[in-house]
Design a protein around this motif. Structure first.
Motif, PDB file in Angstrom:
ATOM      1  N   PRO A 147       4.829  -2.355 -34.166  1.00 27.85           N
ATOM      2  CA  PRO A 147       4.231  -2.944 -35.368  1.00 27.85           C
ATOM      3  C   PRO A 147       4.063  -1.901 -36.467  1.00 27.85           C
ATOM      4  O   PRO A 147       4.162  -0.692 -36.218  1.00 27.85           O
ATOM      5  CB  PRO A 147       2.856  -3.431 -34.872  1.00 27.85           C
ATOM      6  N   GLU A 148       3.820  -2.359 -37.671  1.00 28.94           N
ATOM      7  CA  GLU A 148       3.561  -1.449 -38.777  1.00 28.94           C
ATOM      8  C   GLU A 148       2.306  -0.632 -38.466  1.00 28.94           C
ATOM      9  O   GLU A 148       1.477  -1.024 -37.636  1.00 28.94           O
ATOM     10  CB  GLU A 148       3.376  -2.238 -40.076  1.00 28.94           C
ATOM     11  N   PRO A 149       2.140   0.538 -39.103  1.00 27.90           N
ATOM     12  CA  PRO A 149       1.034   1.442 -38.752  1.00 27.90           C
ATOM     13  C   PRO A 149      -0.345   0.806 -38.761  1.00 27.90           C
ATOM     14  O   PRO A 149      -1.190   1.130 -37.918  1.00 27.90           O
ATOM     15  CB  PRO A 149       1.146   2.551 -39.814  1.00 27.90           C
ATOM     16  N   THR A 150      -0.599  -0.121 -39.698  1.00 32.17           N
ATOM     17  CA  THR A 150      -1.938  -0.717 -39.774  1.00 32.17           C
ATOM     18  C   THR A 150      -2.243  -1.644 -38.610  1.00 32.17           C
ATOM     19  O   THR A 150      -3.403  -1.972 -38.363  1.00 32.17           O
ATOM     20  CB  THR A 150      -2.111  -1.492 -41.095  1.00 32.17           C
ATOM     21  N   ARG A 151      -1.203  -2.089 -37.884  1.00 29.30           N
ATOM     22  CA  ARG A 151      -1.420  -2.980 -36.739  1.00 29.30           C
ATOM     23  C   ARG A 151      -1.037  -2.336 -35.411  1.00 29.30           C
ATOM     24  O   ARG A 151      -1.202  -2.939 -34.354  1.00 29.30           O
ATOM     25  CB  ARG A 151      -0.593  -4.270 -36.914  1.00 29.30           C
ATOM     26  N   ARG A 152      -0.551  -1.123 -35.466  1.00 32.79           N
ATOM     27  CA  ARG A 152       0.043  -0.514 -34.280  1.00 32.79           C
ATOM     28  C   ARG A 152      -0.957  -0.353 -33.136  1.00 32.79           C
ATOM     29  O   ARG A 152      -0.656  -0.679 -31.988  1.00 32.79           O
ATOM     30  CB  ARG A 152       0.624   0.852 -34.649  1.00 32.79           C
ATOM     31  N   PHE A 153      -2.147   0.143 -33.436  1.00 33.74           N
ATOM     32  CA  PHE A 153      -3.105   0.423 -32.366  1.00 33.74           C
ATOM     33  C   PHE A 153      -3.984  -0.775 -32.028  1.00 33.74           C
ATOM     34  O   PHE A 153      -4.731  -0.721 -31.060  1.00 33.74           O
ATOM     35  CB  PHE A 153      -3.972   1.627 -32.748  1.00 33.74           C
ATOM     36  N   SER A 154      -3.889  -1.848 -32.802  1.00 34.74           N
ATOM     37  CA  SER A 154      -4.670  -3.046 -32.507  1.00 34.74           C
ATOM     38  C   SER A 154      -3.838  -4.126 -31.841  1.00 34.74           C
ATOM     39  O   SER A 154      -4.355  -5.196 -31.529  1.00 34.74           O
ATOM     40  CB  SER A 154      -5.292  -3.605 -33.800  1.00 34.74           C
ATOM     41  N   HIS A 155      -2.559  -3.859 -31.598  1.00 29.04           N
ATOM     42  CA  HIS A 155      -1.717  -4.848 -30.935  1.00 29.04           C
ATOM     43  C   HIS A 155      -2.247  -5.080 -29.521  1.00 29.04           C
ATOM     44  O   HIS A 155      -2.651  -4.131 -28.830  1.00 29.04           O
ATOM     45  CB  HIS A 155      -0.269  -4.371 -30.889  1.00 29.04           C
ATOM     46  N   PRO A 156      -2.262  -6.331 -29.039  1.00 27.29           N
ATOM     47  CA  PRO A 156      -2.843  -6.618 -27.719  1.00 27.29           C
ATOM     48  C   PRO A 156      -2.264  -5.791 -26.582  1.00 27.29           C
ATOM     49  O   PRO A 156      -2.996  -5.372 -25.688  1.00 27.29           O
ATOM     50  CB  PRO A 156      -2.557  -8.110 -27.532  1.00 27.29           C
ATOM     51  N   SER A 157      -0.962  -5.535 -26.585  1.00 25.89           N
ATOM     52  CA  SER A 157      -0.378  -4.758 -25.493  1.00 25.89           C
ATOM     53  C   SER A 157      -0.867  -3.317 -25.508  1.00 25.89           C
ATOM     54  O   SER A 157      -1.050  -2.693 -24.455  1.00 25.89           O
ATOM     55  CB  SER A 157       1.151  -4.793 -25.569  1.00 25.89           C
ATOM     56  N   VAL A 158      -1.096  -2.777 -26.714  1.00 25.93           N
ATOM     57  CA  VAL A 158      -1.592  -1.405 -26.832  1.00 25.93           C
ATOM     58  C   VAL A 158      -3.059  -1.327 -26.434  1.00 25.93           C
ATOM     59  O   VAL A 158      -3.470  -0.405 -25.712  1.00 25.93           O
ATOM     60  CB  VAL A 158      -1.385  -0.878 -28.270  1.00 25.93           C
ATOM     61  N   THR A 159      -3.862  -2.284 -26.885  1.00 28.43           N
ATOM     62  CA  THR A 159      -5.271  -2.260 -26.525  1.00 28.43           C
ATOM     63  C   THR A 159      -5.467  -2.482 -25.031  1.00 28.43           C
ATOM     64  O   THR A 159      -6.418  -1.956 -24.440  1.00 28.43           O
ATOM     65  CB  THR A 159      -6.065  -3.309 -27.321  1.00 28.43           C
ATOM     66  N   ALA A 160      -4.560  -3.236 -24.393  1.00 28.01           N
ATOM     67  CA  ALA A 160      -4.655  -3.429 -22.945  1.00 28.01           C
ATOM     68  C   ALA A 160      -4.464  -2.104 -22.212  1.00 28.01           C
ATOM     69  O   ALA A 160      -5.210  -1.785 -21.271  1.00 28.01           O
ATOM     70  CB  ALA A 160      -3.618  -4.444 -22.479  1.00 28.01           C
ATOM     71  N   LEU A 161      -3.475  -1.316 -22.641  1.00 30.65           N
ATOM     72  CA  LEU A 161      -3.252  -0.011 -22.020  1.00 30.65           C
ATOM     73  C   LEU A 161      -4.429   0.927 -22.285  1.00 30.65           C
ATOM     74  O   LEU A 161      -4.866   1.660 -21.388  1.00 30.65           O
ATOM     75  CB  LEU A 161      -1.954   0.605 -22.536  1.00 30.65           C
ATOM     76  N   HIS A 162      -4.933   0.897 -23.506  1.00 28.85           N
ATOM     77  CA  HIS A 162      -6.061   1.763 -23.851  1.00 28.85           C
ATOM     78  C   HIS A 162      -7.294   1.417 -23.024  1.00 28.85           C
ATOM     79  O   HIS A 162      -8.013   2.305 -22.541  1.00 28.85           O
ATOM     80  CB  HIS A 162      -6.378   1.652 -25.345  1.00 28.85           C
ATOM     81  N   THR A 163      -7.557   0.136 -22.848  1.00 28.65           N
ATOM     82  CA  THR A 163      -8.704  -0.294 -22.041  1.00 28.65           C
ATOM     83  C   THR A 163      -8.572   0.211 -20.609  1.00 28.65           C
ATOM     84  O   THR A 163      -9.530   0.729 -20.027  1.00 28.65           O
ATOM     85  CB  THR A 163      -8.823  -1.824 -22.046  1.00 28.65           C
ATOM     86  N   HIS A 164      -7.378   0.063 -20.051  1.00 32.55           N
ATOM     87  CA  HIS A 164      -7.167   0.497 -18.660  1.00 32.55           C
ATOM     88  C   HIS A 164      -7.396   1.997 -18.500  1.00 32.55           C
ATOM     89  O   HIS A 164      -8.093   2.441 -17.576  1.00 32.55           O
ATOM     90  CB  HIS A 164      -5.749   0.128 -18.236  1.00 32.55           C
ATOM     91  N   VAL A 165      -6.821   2.797 -19.400  1.00 28.67           N
ATOM     92  CA  VAL A 165      -6.972   4.251 -19.303  1.00 28.67           C
ATOM     93  C   VAL A 165      -8.430   4.654 -19.515  1.00 28.67           C
ATOM     94  O   VAL A 165      -8.951   5.536 -18.822  1.00 28.67           O
ATOM     95  CB  VAL A 165      -6.045   4.949 -20.323  1.00 28.67           C
ATOM     96  N   THR A 166      -9.112   4.001 -20.450  1.00 33.05           N
ATOM     97  CA  THR A 166     -10.516   4.315 -20.698  1.00 33.05           C
ATOM     98  C   THR A 166     -11.368   4.042 -19.471  1.00 33.05           C
ATOM     99  O   THR A 166     -12.247   4.839 -19.106  1.00 33.05           O
ATOM    100  CB  THR A 166     -11.048   3.512 -21.898  1.00 33.05           C
ATOM    101  N   VAL A 167     -11.128   2.914 -18.820  1.00 34.39           N
ATOM    102  CA  VAL A 167     -11.895   2.570 -17.616  1.00 34.39           C
ATOM    103  C   VAL A 167     -11.677   3.614 -16.525  1.00 34.39           C
ATOM    104  O   VAL A 167     -12.626   4.063 -15.874  1.00 34.39           O
ATOM    105  CB  VAL A 167     -11.527   1.161 -17.123  1.00 34.39           C
ATOM    106  N   LEU A 168     -10.423   4.012 -16.310  1.00 31.35           N
ATOM    107  CA  LEU A 168     -10.145   5.026 -15.292  1.00 31.35           C
ATOM    108  C   LEU A 168     -10.821   6.350 -15.634  1.00 31.35           C
ATOM    109  O   LEU A 168     -11.400   7.011 -14.759  1.00 31.35           O
ATOM    110  CB  LEU A 168      -8.635   5.226 -15.149  1.00 31.35           C
ATOM    111  N   LEU A 169     -10.764   6.745 -16.898  1.00 32.55           N
ATOM    112  CA  LEU A 169     -11.398   8.002 -17.298  1.00 32.55           C
ATOM    113  C   LEU A 169     -12.905   7.956 -17.099  1.00 32.55           C
ATOM    114  O   LEU A 169     -13.516   8.956 -16.704  1.00 32.55           O
ATOM    115  CB  LEU A 169     -11.069   8.310 -18.765  1.00 32.55           C
ATOM    116  N   ARG A 170     -13.526   6.822 -17.359  1.00 26.90           N
ATOM    117  CA  ARG A 170     -14.969   6.715 -17.175  1.00 26.90           C
ATOM    118  C   ARG A 170     -15.359   6.816 -15.705  1.00 26.90           C
ATOM    119  O   ARG A 170     -16.468   7.238 -15.388  1.00 26.90           O
ATOM    120  CB  ARG A 170     -15.479   5.410 -17.776  1.00 26.90           C
ATOM    121  N   GLN A 171     -14.447   6.446 -14.826  1.00 25.40           N
ATOM    122  CA  GLN A 171     -14.717   6.613 -13.405  1.00 25.40           C
ATOM    123  C   GLN A 171     -14.566   8.068 -12.974  1.00 25.40           C
ATOM    124  O   GLN A 171     -15.178   8.497 -11.998  1.00 25.40           O
ATOM    125  CB  GLN A 171     -13.761   5.725 -12.594  1.00 25.40           C
TER     126      GLN A 171
END
Length: 224
Positions: A147-171
């Protein structure tokens, strides 16, 4: 290890267990415009368009996929392609949905170490390796579908990966700013960087894989 796949000031709260009891839920990666249940004829048209686009990519690369070319290959009007996918990025994103859902299914409910049941740091290592090889296999498509830069990090597939990595890091490191650390780790897996390192710098994939494992160990303080 080849991945077999066809991806504020206050920290948001996360549930204690990463996956609830029962069957893990697949995170949504489709666009908001996708209909939950397509009519039979619409579903056939969509499948035919995606098949035509896949064949064009196989023959000409992602650059050969235009709305006009897909419409001609599928034997439909150009307006049908625009109505179904919105624009070229929407079409390319739809092509990536299958592998993105496969990856999510693997890290949410697949076998360890990528899926539940392994220590979180082992899951994080396996996650990065899976994303690296998935991106390498679909690099032209992933770059074209970004996606264009303004939507790149809010795309659902990207936020799904970010959520997963964040959860693992918090553990692993509950006292750290895991939201930002997750962004740092995911930057290493960016398709544009993988393109630069493999195709412009000539680095082999096993070097990138070793680099990911080293980065995870250094970030988490869990050198093996």
């Amino acid at each position: 290890m080849l991945y077999a796949g066809f991806m504020s000031a206050a920290l948001p709260p996360f549930p204690k267990p990463e996956e609830p009891d029962g069957t893990p839920r697949l995170l949504e990666v489709g666009s908001a415009a996708d209909e939950p249940c397509l009519r039979a004829d619409a579903a056939r048209n969509r499948a035919r368009l995606l098949e035509a686009a896949s064949e064009l990519i196989a023959e000409h690369g992602a650059a050969g996929v235009t709305m006009e070319a897909v419409a001609a290959a599928a034997g439909v009007g150009k307006g049908t392609v625009f109505r179904r996918f919105g624009d070229r990025t929407g079409l390319l994103t739809a092509l990536l949905d299958h592998s993105a859902r496969k990856l999510q299914g693997d890290f949410l409910g697949g076998p360890p170490p990528l899926g539940p049941g392994a220590p979180p740091v082992d899951r994080l290592r396996a996650f990065g390796v899976a994303v690296l090889y998935r991106s390498a296999e679909q690099l032209d498509l992933q770059l074209a579908a970004q996606p264009e830069p303004t939507r790149r990090f809010s795309h659902p597939s990207v936020t799904a990966l970010h959520t997963h990595v964040t959860v693992l890091l918090r553990q692993i490191q509950p006292e750290a700013d895991c939201d930002l650390l997750a962004q740092t780790l995911l930057a290493y897996l960016d398709p544009a960087l993988i393109h630069h390192l493999t195709r412009q710098c000539g680095m082999p994939m096993d070097r990138l894989e070793t680099g990911w494992l080293d980065l995870v160990d250094r970030v988490t303080g869990t050198q093996v």
